[in-house]
Design a protein around this motif. Structure first.
Motif, PDB file in Angstrom:
ATOM      1  N   VAL A   1       0.839  -1.199   0.000  1.00  0.00           N
ATOM      2  CA  VAL A   1       0.000   0.000   0.000  1.00  0.00           C
ATOM      3  C   VAL A   1       0.874   1.249   0.000  1.00  0.00           C
ATOM      4  O   VAL A   1       0.616   2.200  -0.753  1.00  0.00           O
ATOM      5  N   LEU A   2       1.918   1.256   0.816  1.00  0.00           N
ATOM      6  CA  LEU A   2       2.815   2.411   0.853  1.00  0.00           C
ATOM      7  C   LEU A   2       3.515   2.612  -0.484  1.00  0.00           C
ATOM      8  O   LEU A   2       3.605   3.728  -0.994  1.00  0.00           O
ATOM      9  N   ALA A   3       4.021   1.540  -1.057  1.00  0.00           N
ATOM     10  CA  ALA A   3       4.727   1.645  -2.338  1.00  0.00           C
ATOM     11  C   ALA A   3       3.799   2.178  -3.422  1.00  0.00           C
ATOM     12  O   ALA A   3       4.172   3.062  -4.195  1.00  0.00           O
ATOM     13  N   ARG A   4       2.593   1.660  -3.478  1.00  0.00           N
ATOM     14  CA  ARG A   4       1.640   2.120  -4.499  1.00  0.00           C
ATOM     15  C   ARG A   4       1.251   3.576  -4.279  1.00  0.00           C
ATOM     16  O   ARG A   4       1.019   4.315  -5.225  1.00  0.00           O
ATOM     17  N   GLY A   5       1.180   3.991  -3.028  1.00  0.00           N
ATOM     18  CA  GLY A   5       0.829   5.379  -2.741  1.00  0.00           C
ATOM     19  C   GLY A   5       1.942   6.355  -3.053  1.00  0.00           C
ATOM     20  O   GLY A   5       1.690   7.526  -3.307  1.00  0.00           O
ATOM     21  N   LEU A   6       3.169   5.881  -3.023  1.00  0.00           N
ATOM     22  CA  LEU A   6       4.306   6.756  -3.285  1.00  0.00           C
ATOM     23  C   LEU A   6       4.666   6.850  -4.756  1.00  0.00           C
ATOM     24  O   LEU A   6       5.344   7.784  -5.159  1.00  0.00           O
ATOM     25  N   GLU A   7       4.219   5.900  -5.543  1.00  0.00           N
ATOM     26  CA  GLU A   7       4.530   5.948  -6.961  1.00  0.00           C
ATOM     27  C   GLU A   7       3.318   6.422  -7.748  1.00  0.00           C
ATOM     28  O   GLU A   7       2.188   6.106  -7.412  1.00  0.00           O
ATOM     29  N   ALA A   8       3.584   7.181  -8.764  1.00  0.00           N
ATOM     30  CA  ALA A   8       2.502   7.620  -9.637  1.00  0.00           C
ATOM     31  C   ALA A   8       2.242   6.523 -10.662  1.00  0.00           C
ATOM     32  O   ALA A   8       3.168   5.858 -11.120  1.00  0.00           O
ATOM     33  N   GLY A   9       0.998   6.305 -10.994  1.00  0.00           N
ATOM     34  CA  GLY A   9       0.658   5.331 -12.011  1.00  0.00           C
ATOM     35  C   GLY A   9       1.081   5.822 -13.387  1.00  0.00           C
ATOM     36  O   GLY A   9       1.400   7.001 -13.576  1.00  0.00           O
ATOM     37  N   PRO A  10       1.075   4.948 -14.373  1.00  0.00           N
ATOM     38  CA  PRO A  10       1.547   5.328 -15.705  1.00  0.00           C
ATOM     39  C   PRO A  10       0.675   6.397 -16.370  1.00  0.00           C
ATOM     40  O   PRO A  10       1.148   7.111 -17.242  1.00  0.00           O
ATOM     41  N   LEU A  11      -0.554   6.546 -15.947  1.00  0.00           N
ATOM     42  CA  LEU A  11      -1.438   7.545 -16.551  1.00  0.00           C
ATOM     43  C   LEU A  11      -1.551   8.820 -15.716  1.00  0.00           C
ATOM     44  O   LEU A  11      -2.241   9.761 -16.110  1.00  0.00           O
ATOM     45  N   GLN A  12      -0.876   8.847 -14.570  1.00  0.00           N
ATOM     46  CA  GLN A  12      -0.939  10.020 -13.705  1.00  0.00           C
ATOM     47  C   GLN A  12       0.192  10.978 -14.043  1.00  0.00           C
ATOM     48  O   GLN A  12       1.283  10.572 -14.444  1.00  0.00           O
ATOM     49  N   GLU A  13      -0.091  12.254 -13.839  1.00  0.00           N
ATOM     50  CA  GLU A  13       0.952  13.257 -13.999  1.00  0.00           C
ATOM     51  C   GLU A  13       1.900  13.162 -12.808  1.00  0.00           C
ATOM     52  O   GLU A  13       1.522  12.708 -11.740  1.00  0.00           O
ATOM     53  N   ALA A  14       3.113  13.627 -13.017  1.00  0.00           N
ATOM     54  CA  ALA A  14       4.095  13.635 -11.923  1.00  0.00           C
ATOM     55  C   ALA A  14       3.537  14.457 -10.762  1.00  0.00           C
ATOM     56  O   ALA A  14       2.878  15.480 -10.971  1.00  0.00           O
ATOM     57  N   GLY A  15       3.766  14.002  -9.569  1.00  0.00           N
ATOM     58  CA  GLY A  15       3.289  14.707  -8.381  1.00  0.00           C
ATOM     59  C   GLY A  15       1.863  14.370  -7.993  1.00  0.00           C
ATOM     60  O   GLY A  15       1.316  14.968  -7.084  1.00  0.00           O
ATOM     61  N   GLN A  16       1.249  13.419  -8.648  1.00  0.00           N
ATOM     62  CA  GLN A  16      -0.135  13.054  -8.361  1.00  0.00           C
ATOM     63  C   GLN A  16      -0.245  11.851  -7.426  1.00  0.00           C
ATOM     64  O   GLN A  16      -1.333  11.346  -7.202  1.00  0.00           O
ATOM     65  N   ALA A  17       0.866  11.343  -6.916  1.00  0.00           N
ATOM     66  CA  ALA A  17       0.831  10.228  -5.968  1.00  0.00           C
ATOM     67  C   ALA A  17       0.100  10.678  -4.702  1.00  0.00           C
ATOM     68  O   ALA A  17      -0.020  11.868  -4.432  1.00  0.00           O
ATOM     69  N   GLN A  18      -0.396   9.731  -3.925  1.00  0.00           N
ATOM     70  CA  GLN A  18      -1.157  10.058  -2.723  1.00  0.00           C
ATOM     71  C   GLN A  18      -0.500   9.444  -1.491  1.00  0.00           C
ATOM     72  O   GLN A  18      -1.035   8.509  -0.886  1.00  0.00           O
ATOM     73  N   PRO A  19       0.651   9.956  -1.093  1.00  0.00           N
ATOM     74  CA  PRO A  19       1.358   9.341   0.043  1.00  0.00           C
ATOM     75  C   PRO A  19       0.619   9.444   1.366  1.00  0.00           C
ATOM     76  O   PRO A  19       0.695   8.533   2.180  1.00  0.00           O
ATOM     77  N   GLU A  20      -0.128  10.520   1.579  1.00  0.00           N
ATOM     78  CA  GLU A  20      -0.845  10.668   2.856  1.00  0.00           C
ATOM     79  C   GLU A  20      -1.916   9.586   2.994  1.00  0.00           C
ATOM     80  O   GLU A  20      -2.055   8.976   4.052  1.00  0.00           O
ATOM     81  N   HIS A  21      -2.658   9.368   1.931  1.00  0.00           N
ATOM     82  CA  HIS A  21      -3.697   8.334   1.957  1.00  0.00           C
ATOM     83  C   HIS A  21      -3.069   6.949   2.145  1.00  0.00           C
ATOM     84  O   HIS A  21      -3.559   6.133   2.923  1.00  0.00           O
ATOM     85  N   ALA A  22      -1.973   6.702   1.436  1.00  0.00           N
ATOM     86  CA  ALA A  22      -1.300   5.411   1.542  1.00  0.00           C
ATOM     87  C   ALA A  22      -0.770   5.185   2.952  1.00  0.00           C
ATOM     88  O   ALA A  22      -0.893   4.082   3.502  1.00  0.00           O
ATOM     89  N   ALA A  23      -0.196   6.209   3.542  1.00  0.00           N
ATOM     90  CA  ALA A  23       0.332   6.078   4.903  1.00  0.00           C
ATOM     91  C   ALA A  23      -0.784   5.794   5.897  1.00  0.00           C
ATOM     92  O   ALA A  23      -0.639   4.949   6.781  1.00  0.00           O
ATOM     93  N   ARG A  24      -1.906   6.480   5.739  1.00  0.00           N
ATOM     94  CA  ARG A  24      -3.042   6.263   6.644  1.00  0.00           C
ATOM     95  C   ARG A  24      -3.585   4.842   6.500  1.00  0.00           C
ATOM     96  O   ARG A  24      -3.851   4.154   7.484  1.00  0.00           O
ATOM     97  N   LEU A  25      -3.721   4.384   5.257  1.00  0.00           N
ATOM     98  CA  LEU A  25      -4.226   3.032   5.019  1.00  0.00           C
ATOM     99  C   LEU A  25      -3.258   1.982   5.561  1.00  0.00           C
ATOM    100  O   LEU A  25      -3.672   1.004   6.196  1.00  0.00           O
ATOM    101  N   ALA A  26      -1.964   2.176   5.331  1.00  0.00           N
ATOM    102  CA  ALA A  26      -0.970   1.233   5.853  1.00  0.00           C
ATOM    103  C   ALA A  26      -1.028   1.178   7.377  1.00  0.00           C
ATOM    104  O   ALA A  26      -0.967   0.097   7.970  1.00  0.00           O
TER     105      ALA A  26
END
Length: 66
Positions: A24-49
């Motif tokens: 969950v953390l790794a996915r939240g820190l990396e942007a998907g292939p269709l996302q613009e740079a800087g669109q990752a959601q680390p706060e949400h990923a950290a909360r979920l983890a």
């Protein structure tokens, strides 16, 4: 022997929870292939983890003591 088996099952469950939280953390820190740079959601990923670790009993809520 049953005690050893129970302990191993608990360790395996904890390892699965740790692996899921890490994913969950790794996915939240990396942007998907269709996302613009800087669109990752680390706060949400950290909360979920953190919630996954809490649910697995691997961490305590802030302010709790054992």
């Amino acid at each position: 022997m049953n005690l050893l088996k129970a302990r191993m099952e608990k360790v395996e469950q904890q390892m699965r929870a740790l692996a899921e939280a890490s994913l969950v953390l790794a996915r939240g820190l990396e942007a998907g292939p269709l996302q613009e740079a800087g669109q990752a959601q680390p706060e949400h990923a950290a909360r979920l983890a953190h919630e996954l670790l809490l649910a697995a009993g691997l961490v305590q809520r802030e302010g709790e003591t054992s």
